[in-house]
Design a protein around this motif. Sequence first.
Motif, PDB file in Angstrom:
ATOM      1  N   HIS A 211       0.813  -1.225   0.000  1.00  0.00           N
ATOM      2  CA  HIS A 211       0.000   0.000   0.000  1.00  0.00           C
ATOM      3  C   HIS A 211       0.843   1.270   0.000  1.00  0.00           C
ATOM      4  O   HIS A 211       0.673   2.142  -0.866  1.00  0.00           O
ATOM      5  CB  HIS A 211      -0.952  -0.005   1.204  1.00  0.00           C
ATOM      6  N   GLU A 212       1.744   1.398   0.974  1.00  0.00           N
ATOM      7  CA  GLU A 212       2.528   2.625   1.097  1.00  0.00           C
ATOM      8  C   GLU A 212       3.418   2.846  -0.121  1.00  0.00           C
ATOM      9  O   GLU A 212       3.610   3.976  -0.580  1.00  0.00           O
ATOM     10  CB  GLU A 212       3.376   2.593   2.377  1.00  0.00           C
ATOM     11  N   LYS A 213       3.949   1.750  -0.646  1.00  0.00           N
ATOM     12  CA  LYS A 213       4.800   1.845  -1.832  1.00  0.00           C
ATOM     13  C   LYS A 213       3.985   2.302  -3.039  1.00  0.00           C
ATOM     14  O   LYS A 213       4.452   3.120  -3.846  1.00  0.00           O
ATOM     15  CB  LYS A 213       5.455   0.486  -2.108  1.00  0.00           C
ATOM     16  N   MET A 214       2.753   1.807  -3.164  1.00  0.00           N
ATOM     17  CA  MET A 214       1.889   2.219  -4.273  1.00  0.00           C
ATOM     18  C   MET A 214       1.471   3.679  -4.121  1.00  0.00           C
ATOM     19  O   MET A 214       1.425   4.418  -5.118  1.00  0.00           O
ATOM     20  CB  MET A 214       0.653   1.322  -4.348  1.00  0.00           C
ATOM     21  N   VAL A 215       1.174   4.102  -2.915  1.00  0.00           N
ATOM     22  CA  VAL A 215       0.831   5.515  -2.679  1.00  0.00           C
ATOM     23  C   VAL A 215       1.981   6.412  -3.114  1.00  0.00           C
ATOM     24  O   VAL A 215       1.788   7.417  -3.820  1.00  0.00           O
ATOM     25  CB  VAL A 215       0.485   5.759  -1.193  1.00  0.00           C
ATOM     26  N   ALA A 216       3.194   6.057  -2.706  1.00  0.00           N
ATOM     27  CA  ALA A 216       4.369   6.845  -3.075  1.00  0.00           C
ATOM     28  C   ALA A 216       4.579   6.854  -4.588  1.00  0.00           C
ATOM     29  O   ALA A 216       4.916   7.887  -5.182  1.00  0.00           O
ATOM     30  CB  ALA A 216       5.611   6.294  -2.377  1.00  0.00           C
ATOM     31  N   PHE A 217       4.341   5.704  -5.218  1.00  0.00           N
ATOM     32  CA  PHE A 217       4.497   5.603  -6.671  1.00  0.00           C
ATOM     33  C   PHE A 217       3.494   6.500  -7.395  1.00  0.00           C
ATOM     34  O   PHE A 217       3.854   7.237  -8.320  1.00  0.00           O
ATOM     35  CB  PHE A 217       4.322   4.151  -7.111  1.00  0.00           C
ATOM     36  N   LEU A 218       2.230   6.446  -6.986  1.00  0.00           N
ATOM     37  CA  LEU A 218       1.197   7.250  -7.629  1.00  0.00           C
ATOM     38  C   LEU A 218       1.453   8.749  -7.441  1.00  0.00           C
ATOM     39  O   LEU A 218       1.270   9.539  -8.378  1.00  0.00           O
ATOM     40  CB  LEU A 218      -0.180   6.883  -7.074  1.00  0.00           C
ATOM     41  N   LYS A 219       1.903   9.113  -6.254  1.00  0.00           N
ATOM     42  CA  LYS A 219       2.220  10.525  -6.000  1.00  0.00           C
ATOM     43  C   LYS A 219       3.371  10.985  -6.885  1.00  0.00           C
ATOM     44  O   LYS A 219       3.338  12.078  -7.459  1.00  0.00           O
ATOM     45  CB  LYS A 219       2.575  10.732  -4.518  1.00  0.00           C
ATOM     46  N   SER A 220       4.391  10.143  -6.987  1.00  0.00           N
ATOM     47  CA  SER A 220       5.547  10.475  -7.819  1.00  0.00           C
ATOM     48  C   SER A 220       5.156  10.589  -9.286  1.00  0.00           C
ATOM     49  O   SER A 220       5.567  11.524  -9.987  1.00  0.00           O
ATOM     50  CB  SER A 220       6.631   9.402  -7.640  1.00  0.00           C
ATOM     51  N   LEU A 221       4.333   9.643  -9.755  1.00  0.00           N
ATOM     52  CA  LEU A 221       3.878   9.660 -11.137  1.00  0.00           C
ATOM     53  C   LEU A 221       3.053  10.910 -11.420  1.00  0.00           C
ATOM     54  O   LEU A 221       3.215  11.562 -12.466  1.00  0.00           O
ATOM     55  CB  LEU A 221       3.049   8.399 -11.411  1.00  0.00           C
ATOM     56  N   ARG A 222       2.186  11.250 -10.476  1.00  0.00           N
ATOM     57  CA  ARG A 222       1.327  12.428 -10.642  1.00  0.00           C
ATOM     58  C   ARG A 222       2.159  13.719 -10.649  1.00  0.00           C
ATOM     59  O   ARG A 222       1.958  14.586 -11.505  1.00  0.00           O
ATOM     60  CB  ARG A 222       0.293  12.471  -9.517  1.00  0.00           C
TER      61      ARG A 222
END
Length: 231
Positions: A211-222
């Motif tokens: 979860h936390e890794k995906m949140v960080a990934f989506l934020k970075s991508l955005r």
Amino acid sequence: MVEQNKVSLYGIWASPFVKTVEFALKVKGIPYEYLEEDLWNKSPLLLKFNPIHKKVPVLFHNGKAIAESLLIIEYIDETWKTDPQLLPENPYERSQIRFWASYMHQVFWALAVVVKTSGEAQEKAIKEMFEKLILLEEGLKGLFPDGYVASADEFSKNVLEWIMFAFFSSYEAVHEVLGINVTDPEKTPLLFSCITALMEIPEVKESCYPHEKMVAFLKSLREYALKTTTA
């Protein structure tokens, strides 16, 4: 010399397209080497193996590269004849798998637009995404007329179920980053029940995105997408 029958998969951990191929390899019991790519710095080998789209997944087998997740799944099914068969032999059933798998890809790319936009453009993208989700919900009613019940102790052999899980199981991370519910028990109850039921299967639960890794990934991508748009 290329090692005969060696299987390598080029992927990115957060890609649902890659995850569906991993499920296919897992169900077939095929050993493979996984090679993680960098989304922003793709390797020369990936660019060589998939020069058209320059994307993952790419399966490398016996010196040959196969790109695109659905084509890879078909290749796996036709190359390794051992059970279980991933796609049905019945032409109509096979066509339905292909159609709805392709449509789920469209829903995913609609979500990708939401992640990468803001303001009025994002509002428009959200509206279009939910329109596609509602149509998907109606399609699932035809595929599962009696509702959905996942096996409690067996990994699913249904390709569409893998794709649903791969594309929508990170809905909590999407909600945290964007504030929208991609799967909603009221708007898309069948899709929601499918995902929650699949996540109860131990083998599937192990494959959940962190979860936390995906949140960080989506934020970075955005952040990257918005910065590129306004630059």
